[in-house]
Design a protein around this motif. Structure first.
Motif, PDB file in Angstrom:
ATOM      1  N   GLY A   1     -19.208 -15.674  46.462  1.00  0.00           N
ATOM      2  CA  GLY A   1     -19.337 -17.187  46.319  1.00  0.00           C
ATOM      3  C   GLY A   1     -19.691 -17.232  44.856  1.00  0.00           C
ATOM      4  O   GLY A   1     -19.634 -18.507  44.166  1.00  0.00           O
TER       5      GLY A   1
ATOM      6  N   LEU B   1     -17.004 -20.666  42.605  1.00  0.00           N
ATOM      7  CA  LEU B   1     -15.695 -20.505  42.826  1.00  0.00           C
ATOM      8  C   LEU B   1     -14.979 -20.709  44.159  1.00  0.00           C
ATOM      9  O   LEU B   1     -15.997 -20.650  44.986  1.00  0.00           O
ATOM     10  N   THR B   2     -14.101 -21.015  44.234  1.00  0.00           N
ATOM     11  CA  THR B   2     -13.390 -20.992  45.476  1.00  0.00           C
ATOM     12  C   THR B   2     -13.012 -19.684  45.896  1.00  0.00           C
ATOM     13  O   THR B   2     -12.859 -18.707  44.991  1.00  0.00           O
ATOM     14  N   PRO B   3     -12.862 -19.365  47.316  1.00  0.00           N
ATOM     15  CA  PRO B   3     -12.790 -17.978  47.913  1.00  0.00           C
ATOM     16  C   PRO B   3     -11.642 -17.372  47.214  1.00  0.00           C
ATOM     17  O   PRO B   3     -11.761 -16.267  46.660  1.00  0.00           O
TER      18      PRO B   3
END
Lengths: 492, 498
Positions: free
Chosen positions: B380, B388-390
């Motif tokens: 995360g 951040l996005t995964p």
């Protein structure tokens, strides 16, 4: 110095600025923009640049022992360049406003950005930032253009009144005006500017007996000087001094106590300073808001959601509140720390917010706040008190135990005994030992809130920097049960 | 007031006068002497410190970063530089060996050993042991044994002579259930010198003693038993272990288990989590994001990946028919600061990460057919970047391990789902990812810690290490891998011949 053309090649000693009576005292928005745009011309188009141009002016008069000592006029302009490119970060600042200096300072920031440690986190921060600068405007032309003769006349009246009663007065009346331009050009060429302007006027004075038999203090800080009644402040300090003369000594112990706003503010400052999430939630320190450890989820928790103070206490910071105030370039959001006595938020830094919350909307720690009051005046509270003590101010405060916030300190500038709804006698000062958490859980009555003068700092969350700002604390008079006075002291 | 003024003035005058007179005798701070001057030393500890400094300074001239260098098992067998020996002798030349009191032996004997005066050491130690009171004899034994077994190079012959004495508290030929420290010391010292045959002889003696040593050894507790004796025995019996591994991984596991059962009273599986996986079958690894730096597949359009890291559709791991190295990075090596894309590394993760990366690289270089798989998950956050996005985080992690650490292989990343703590708290609580719940070998779940597995061609685990692989194990690992590779090539050759 002609402020409209500060960008000649000639290097100008900024100290001349104060001597030039015809020069504007602070930068206007157009001049600041002109400087910012010129500074960007000294860089290439790559990377991110933030230019903060802060200009301030301050003037004041100080008197002591019934004599005026000082009348001041200070001003300065600071240009701060922050560069980020290719993951590097550089920063430099100057207060020399001319072409050569601007070119130099931009060059230094560029050099550090090229050579320094990389931190792409900051690059991304601008990309996804969820908050924007407030562009705070708390401005009063009356403050900025205040006539020094008016305050000098008020000081003269104060001195004459004190001297007429063989008392001595000392104090300070000052006004400041500051503007800030935040100019940002990011990696994608997007340009944004924020403009903020703030004025502040403060008046603080003490009236004392020349032999130290009594003293009185009063102060007020506000952005509009026309709302500050210097004569009323002088009268309050004078009357407190007169009332505190010839104190009697009473037995220390636990008394019902009416704490006036300056005293309440000192105690709330301790509470607010302790409201940080990171320490208790990472299990590193048991602070007063440490909630414990939950084995089932392997986490430490704080007292968020717990009732920690009396249910009448509402404590919050609103940067748009003109009574609270903040620095024009500081970017913070509103935070409701305590609502109806329940801890609803605590200060949070970036790392904790990011790792633990998966969000980027931290409640950066700040020290100015407001506590809601009721309509009840201090006189009404006194009338409703059968027997108690009225305290003007607490001073020399030290926190003895960080876990329980047990603190100690002295009373100052007037302590009075109340019997059957009236002040009957001035009494000697005390040393007190008490925890604010205990005090604000034993509230009897809450009065009208008032701003008290307080110097503190604010923090710019984007740049991890500090800005000194004269911010206010707005708190009410509070009557509490069983306030612990531990011993008598001789000081006035 | 007047009196006080005069007093201060007088004190000032006196002070000035005293400063003037005592200025010459004032002691100034002098930096300690760090340049060896052997002709000036009076005491043995000065000699010892100076010789060690010399050895250190000669040594650092050609020092490399040992964390990424392969392990040298004979590093303690190499002689110290001749210059250091010469200086040690020079320093000792003005001292009478026989007049040194016993209480200074702990410094004096190492100096004599540094100066290669082994005969003198042997003489004074034995003479002293003959005459010294029995009450302090054991402590002298202990001190001298330490000096012999820690000296560079190790002094096996001196140690042997010492332990052979009748009054030695540590008997080599101890009765059943007796103290095993003497054998252990001799075996480790011999191994340090590369005399493995000697060590095998000693350890065979240990194994001959039929008994459960762990509960009976007074000097070695269970912890040191685990850390000293068991690896020692395995290391000494490597050839036998390799023989068993050449037969099958099951035979290898049985060999280790039997060995452990002879040395410990505790059950085999309970004790050693590393070995718990051995011979278990590794299920297919699951993940949400797959990357490689090996294949030539194009990265997806719009991807922010750098050039040599690609998304891959090759998702069958471990690869059947090949030997696989599976590395789990579960946070110990997680990137804490991000400047990877700009080629700047702010330095977290520890040297252990570099060591694993360097070791995997060495293994891959030596055995090009080895299939390397890195398994990790999203957290995360990276450094202090905004959330951040995964997908973004997985991109960055892939760059980190495949490009920055230059680990050649496939990187599998599982997306970590989370829930929030209730109320005003709202902190993120990570849930278990797919491979943590599903990857169960021999009834024990994998993937919760940083670990390293070697898996053979049919999916059986033949080596596992629950923490970062140690330097000591690396040569052993190479041997194991070579044995399996050899067996595989034999099988292929047989198939071809048929």
């Amino acid at each position: 110095m002609n402020i409209s053309s500060p960008l000649d090649d000639n290097i100008v000693d900024n100290r001349q600025l104060a001597d030039d009576k015809t020069a504007p005292r602070i930068f206007s928005k157009s001049v600041a923009l002109e400087v910012a745009e010129l500074a960007t011309k000294f860089t290439d188009d790559s990377g991110y640049i933030k230019i903060t141009i802060s200009s301030w002016w301050g003037g004041g008069q100080r008197w002591s022992r019934n004599m005026t000592l000082m009348s001041s006029d200070q001003r300065d302009v600071t240009v701060k360049i922050q560069r980020r490119k290719n993951g590097g970060r550089g920063e430099a600042q100057t207060n020399q406003i001319d072409q050569a200096s601007l070119k130099g300072v931009v060059g230094i920031a560029d050099y550090y950005a090229t050579m320094g440690e990389g931190n792409r986190a900051l690059d991304r921060m601008m990309e996804q930032a969820t908050w924007t600068p407030l562009g705070l405007n708390v401005w009063s032309d009356k403050t900025f253009n205040a006539n020094i003769l008016n305050s000098a006349a008020a000081i003269k009246r104060t001195i004459e009144k004190a001297a007429g009663d063989t008392l001595q007065s000392a104090g300070y009346i000052g006004t400041t005006g500051s503007t800030a331009l935040v100019f940002i050009r990011d990696e994608w060429g997007r340009v944004s500017t924020e403009w903020g302007e703030v004025t502040e006027a403060t008046c603080s004075m003490t009236v004392r007996h020349p032999k130290g038999l009594g003293s009185g203090w009063a102060a007020r800080t506000y952005f509009d000087i026309s709302k500050i009644n210097i004569d009323a402040i002088a009268t309050r300090a004078y009357e407190k001094c007169k009332l505190s003369l010839d104190p009697i000594r009473i037995e220390p112990g636990r008394y019902t106590t009416i704490l006036e706003p300056p005293a309440v503010g000192e105690l709330f400052k301790v509470v607010v300073a302790s409201l940080r999430r990171r320490m208790p939630e990472s299990g590193r320190k048991e602070t007063p808001i440490f909630g414990g450890h939950d084995r089932s989820i392997g986490r430490f928790y704080s007292k968020l959601g717990w009732k920690i103070l009396d249910e009448r206490v509402n404590l919050y910071h609103d940067p748009k509140d003109p009574l609270v105030g903040t620095h024009p370039s500081v970017m913070v959001n509103r935070v409701d720390l305590i609502t109806n006595g329940v801890l609803t938020a605590a200060f949070n830094d970036y790392t904790h917010e990011l790792i633990e919350m998966y969000e980027l909307n931290p409640n950066i720690q700040r020290s100015s706040f407001r506590v809601d009051g009721t309509g009840m005046t201090t006189e009404e509270i006194i009338k409703s008190t059968k027997r108690g003590i009225l305290v003007s101010k607490l001073t020399q405060l030290q926190v003895i135990d960080q876990t329980s916030l047990l603190s100690t300190g002295l009373t100052r500038d007037g302590v009075w005994l109340i019997e059957n709804g009236a002040i009957v006698k001035s009494i000697s000062n005390f040393r007190w030992v008490e925890s604010p958490l205990f005090v604000f859980n034993n509230i009897d009555q809450i009065g009208i809130e008032e701003p008290i003068s307080s110097h503190s700092w604010s923090r710019d969350p984007l740049e991890y920097g500090f800005h000194l700002a004269q911010t206010n604390i707005v708190v009410p008079t509070i009557k509490v049960r069983d306030f612990n006075f531990s011993s008598l002291i001789d000081a006035i | 007031m007047k009196y006080q003024l005069w007093k201060h003035l007088l004190a000032g005058i006196i002070g000035l006068a005293s400063v003037g007179s005592s200025g010459a005798s004032q002691t100034l701070f002098q930096r300690p002497d760090t340049i060896p001057n052997y002709s000036a030393y009076k005491y043995t500890d000065q000699c010892l410190a100076a010789v060690r400094r010399t050895v250190y300074h000669i040594g650092i001239k050609d020092t490399i970063w040992y964390d990424t260098a392969s392990y040298d098992p004979l590093r303690n067998a190499k002689p110290i530089p001749a210059e250091a020996i010469r200086l040690g002798r020079l320093c000792l030349s003005r001292m009478s060996v026989d007049s040194v009191p016993v209480k200074e032996y702990d410094i004096f004997i190492p100096v004599l050993l540094l100066a290669n005066r082994d005969d003198d050491v042997n003489r004074i130690v034995h003479n002293t042991l003959d005459t010294i009171a029995s009450s302090v004899k054991n402590s002298l034994f202990s001190m001298v044994i330490q000096a012999y077994s820690r000296a560079i190079p190790r002094r096996l012959n001196l140690l042997e002579k010492l332990l052979a004495r009748d009054d030695s508290p540590y008997k080599i030929t101890a009765a059943e259930g007796g103290d095993m420290l003497a054998e252990v010391l001799l075996a480790t010292t011999a191994l340090d010198l590369g005399q493995s045959q000697y060590a095998i002889t000693v350890v065979t003696e240990i194994l001959k003693k039929d008994g459960k040593y762990a509960s009976k050894l007074p000097k070695i507790d269970a912890k040191s038993m685990k850390s000293q004796v068991y690896p020692l025995v395995i290391e000494v019996l490597t050839d036998q272990a390799m023989d068993s591994l050449a037969v099958s991984t099951l035979a290898y596991r049985q060999f280790l288990e039997n060995l452990w059962n002879r040395l410990s009273s505790r059950p085999f599986l309970e004790r050693n989590e590393d070995l718990a996986y051995i011979d278990g079958t590794l299920p297919p690894i699951k993940g949400d994001f797959w990357y490689t730096n090996l294949s030539e597949e194009k990265s997806a359009k719009g991807s922010t990946l750098i050039d040599n890291v690609k998304k891959t559709s090759e998702k069958d791991r471990p690869v059947k028919g090949k030997v696989n190295a599976i590395v789990f990075f579960q946070g110990g090596c997680h990137i804490q600061s991000e400047s990877v894309r700009h080629g700047r590394y702010n330095g977290t993760g520890g040297t252990g990460c570099w060591r694993i990366a360097a070791m995997v690289n060495r293994l891959k270089k030596k055995f090009p057919e080895l299939e390397v798989t890195i398994v990790s998950k999203t957290f995360g956050s990276i450094g202090s970047a905004p959330p951040l996005t995964p997908q973004d985080e997985a991109d960055t992690l892939a760059e980190y391990f495949l490009n920055f650490y230059k680990i050649p292989g496939v990187h599998v990343i599982a997306k970590t789902d989370f829930v929030r703590m209730p109320g005003y708290d709202r902190r993120r609580l990570d849930l278990e990812v797919s491979y943590e719940t599903d990857l169960i070998v021999n009834g024990t779940s994998l993937g919760h810690r940083d670990s390293f597995l070697l898996v053979d061609e049919i999916g059986h685990v033949f080596h596992s290490n629950n923490s970062s692989p140690s330097k000591i194990l690396e040569p052993l690992l190479e041997k194991k891998l070579a044995a399996v590779m050899k067996r595989l090539s034999n099988v292929h050759n047989d198939d071809a011949n048929e």
